[in-house]
Design an enzyme around this catalytic site. Structure first.
Site, mmCIF file in Angstrom:
data_model
loop_
_atom_site.group_PDB
_atom_site.id
_atom_site.type_symbol
_atom_site.label_atom_id
_atom_site.label_comp_id
_atom_site.label_asym_id
_atom_site.label_seq_id
_atom_site.Cartn_x
_atom_site.Cartn_y
_atom_site.Cartn_z
ATOM 1 N N GLY A 98 -19.991 9.377 -9.938
ATOM 2 C CA GLY A 98 -20.624 10.627 -9.175
ATOM 3 C C GLY A 98 -22.092 10.418 -8.651
ATOM 4 N N SER A 169 -29.409 20.028 -10.963
ATOM 5 C CA SER A 169 -28.631 18.708 -10.422
ATOM 6 C C SER A 169 -29.402 17.728 -10.010
ATOM 7 C CB SER A 169 -27.227 18.762 -9.769
ATOM 8 O OG SER A 169 -26.940 17.612 -9.324
ATOM 9 N N ASP A 317 -25.958 14.837 -20.433
ATOM 10 C CA ASP A 317 -25.039 13.900 -20.533
ATOM 11 C C ASP A 317 -24.605 13.922 -22.146
ATOM 12 O OD1 ASP A 317 -24.604 13.512 -18.167
ATOM 13 O OD2 ASP A 317 -25.893 11.789 -17.989
HETATM 14 C C1 S3P Z 1 -27.400 11.714 -13.070
HETATM 15 C C2 S3P Z 1 -27.472 13.139 -12.941
HETATM 16 C C3 S3P Z 1 -26.592 14.157 -13.838
HETATM 17 C C4 S3P Z 1 -25.831 13.274 -15.003
HETATM 18 C C5 S3P Z 1 -25.136 11.965 -14.426
HETATM 19 C C6 S3P Z 1 -26.456 11.014 -13.605
HETATM 20 C C7 S3P Z 1 -28.253 10.973 -12.023
HETATM 21 O O1 S3P Z 1 -25.613 14.640 -12.930
HETATM 22 O O2 S3P Z 1 -25.051 14.095 -15.551
HETATM 23 O O3 S3P Z 1 -24.788 11.367 -15.501
HETATM 24 O O4 S3P Z 1 -28.295 9.664 -12.168
HETATM 25 O O5 S3P Z 1 -28.779 11.817 -10.922
HETATM 26 P P1 S3P Z 1 -25.966 16.083 -12.181
HETATM 27 O O6 S3P Z 1 -26.866 15.978 -11.069
HETATM 28 O O7 S3P Z 1 -24.469 16.326 -11.715
HETATM 29 O O8 S3P Z 1 -26.232 17.034 -13.289
#
Ligand code: S3P
Length: 435
Positions: A98, A169, A317
């Site tokens: 993601g 986020s 997380d």
């Molecule tokens: C992350 C942000 C978080 C986290 C993911 C890593 C990042 O997600 O859950 O494991 O590296 O920016 P969200 O931005 O969807 O909260």
């Protein structure tokens, strides 16, 4: 682009005691960002202790396909010659990452060539409107399939905007800040809570101008980032599994060395301390512009806790493993304001509750969290990791403290963020066999 599949089985026997010193692999969030920013920067970047894991390898593959010249000295040491990004010959496959797809979308929106960003079936189910909406407001030409990936991006002139994020986020914040580098004027993001700030820290260290005013972060257009020279600190989110295992496995005393203690990441530490955990920090110093230190943890009698508000994003997380800790704690643990857990690699509230129930746990699911009254004894069962690394690792820790032991299927997905997780746990004293 299917990469899903059931891999790896772990058999846990009860009674393991965790003792000793250990280092966890490099931080996943910083490793993604390091590869992307080094590929954008003109010149040679050096990256050490880079996380070579499923998610970050996907990002590395994408940057290579976009023309970054990447030399691997070993799995974790890279030299990246960047500054010459060009059109890839095929869609970019970010697999389950993601962070990879959302941050890269922000960068690709500002390029002079088109790109297609895609991933596994699991990634295709995750929401992308949260980034396409603000990027389109900046003028980006970005199309998504039903609000998810693949994302099709075409070159467009970007303008600076002010954007109030509806959810806290770091991925959304980072996508906007990265595309803001290519804007015609400054871009401001207003975040509802203190989401991890690695992008801001790294951009500043590479010469970009990023200012902060409370929850508003402004990035100024910038065309040439300086190369990086960085040793990635250990990932607190990986340390969290060992930390909780050490707290709840009787007779344990372990030290996790060189862990990133950035306060936007360590909400779990505050919560565990409130629960009565015996945790000691030492060797506090700085590395790669981030606070780091060693964490020593000893088995502790925990108490239930209330979690909500700004703490949630600082430990987003860590809720799957917090659930395991809460089962061992005396009294009620109540989690609110954590609806985001439902759109992670899996719906982490439903999946964790469902799997832990197989081990005999009693968990009340709430729309935006859960309620657990402990202490609860876990029995034995076969549970499944659901192709979600943090679910697989949390269930492994739950298996360790179950009365009859447990079998975790689809356990190999732990390698998306923590390669060698089972071996590390075994070396510390957990009684497990990989099958
Ligand atoms: C992350 C942000 C978080 C986290 C993911 C890593 C990042 O997600 O859950 O494991 O590296 O920016 P969200 O931005 O969807 O909260």
């Amino acid at each position: 682009m299917k990469t899903d599949g059931k891999r790896g089985r772990l058999i846990l026997r009860p009674g393991g005691v965790l003792r000793g010193e250990v280092a966890v692999p490099g931080d996943k969030s910083i490793s993604h960002r390091a590869v992307m920013l080094a590929s954008m920067a003109r010149g040679a970047s050096e990256i050490r202790n880079w996380l070579a894991a499923g998610d970050t390898e996907a990002t590395l593959g994408a940057m290579r396909a976009l023309g970054a010249d990447i030399t691997r000295h070993d799995a974790n040491a890279l030299t990246i010659d960047g500054g010459n990004l060009r059109e890839a010959t095929a869609p970019l496959n970010l697999m389950n990452a993601g962070t990879g797809i959302r941050l890269l979308a922000g960068i690709m929106a500002g390029q002079s060539f088109p790109s297609v960003l895609d991933g596994s079936e699991q990634l295709r189910r995750r929401p992308m409107k949260r980034i396409t909406t603000p990027l389109q407001q900046m003028g980006a030409e970005i199309e998504s399939d039903n609000g998810g990936c693949p994302l099709r991006i075409r070159p467009a002139a970007l303008k600076g905007i002010t954007y109030e994020m509806p959810v806290a986020s770091a991925q959304v914040k980072s996508a906007i800040l990265l595309s803001g580098l290519y804007g015609d004027s400054p871009t401001t993001v207003i975040q509802p809570g203190p989401a991890r700030d690695h992008t801001e820290r790294m951009l500043r260290s590479l010469g970009a101008r990023v200012s902060e005013d409370g929850n508003a972060i402004t990035v100024y257009p910038h065309d040439e980032l300086a190369p990086l020279d960085l040793t990635v600190p250990g990932d607190f989110s990986s340390a969290a599994f060992l930390l909780v295992a050490g707290l709840i496995a009787p007779g344990s005393d372990l030290t996790i060395k060189g862990v990133n203690l950035n306060p936007t990441r360590t909400g779990l530490l505050d919560v565990l301390e409130e629960m009565g955990a015996d945790i000691e920090l030492s060797n506090l110093t700085e590395q790669a512009g981030e606070p780091i230190g060693d964490i020593r943890v000893k088995t502790s009698q925990l108490e239930g806790v209330d979690i909500g508000g700004e703490t949630v994003v600082r430990m987003i997380d860590e809720f799957p493993i917090l659930m395991v800790a809460a089962l061992r704690a005396e009294g009620e643990t109540l989690v609110r304001d954590a609806r985001e857990l439902r759109v992670k690699e899996t719906d982490r509230i439903a999946v964790m509750a469902g799997e832990l129930r197989k081990l005999g746990a009693n968990i009340e699911e709430r729309d935006d969290g859960f309620r657990i009254v402990g202490p609860q004894a876990l029995t034995g069962a076969q549970v499944d990791g659901h192709d979600d690394h943090r679910i697989a690792m949390s269930l492994t820790v739950a298996g360790m403290i179950s009365a009859e032991g447990a079998v975790v299927t689809d356990a190999a997905c732990a390698g998306d963020s923590f390669p060698g997780f089972a071996e590390t746990l075994g070396d510390l004293g957990a009684l497990l066999v990989a099958d």
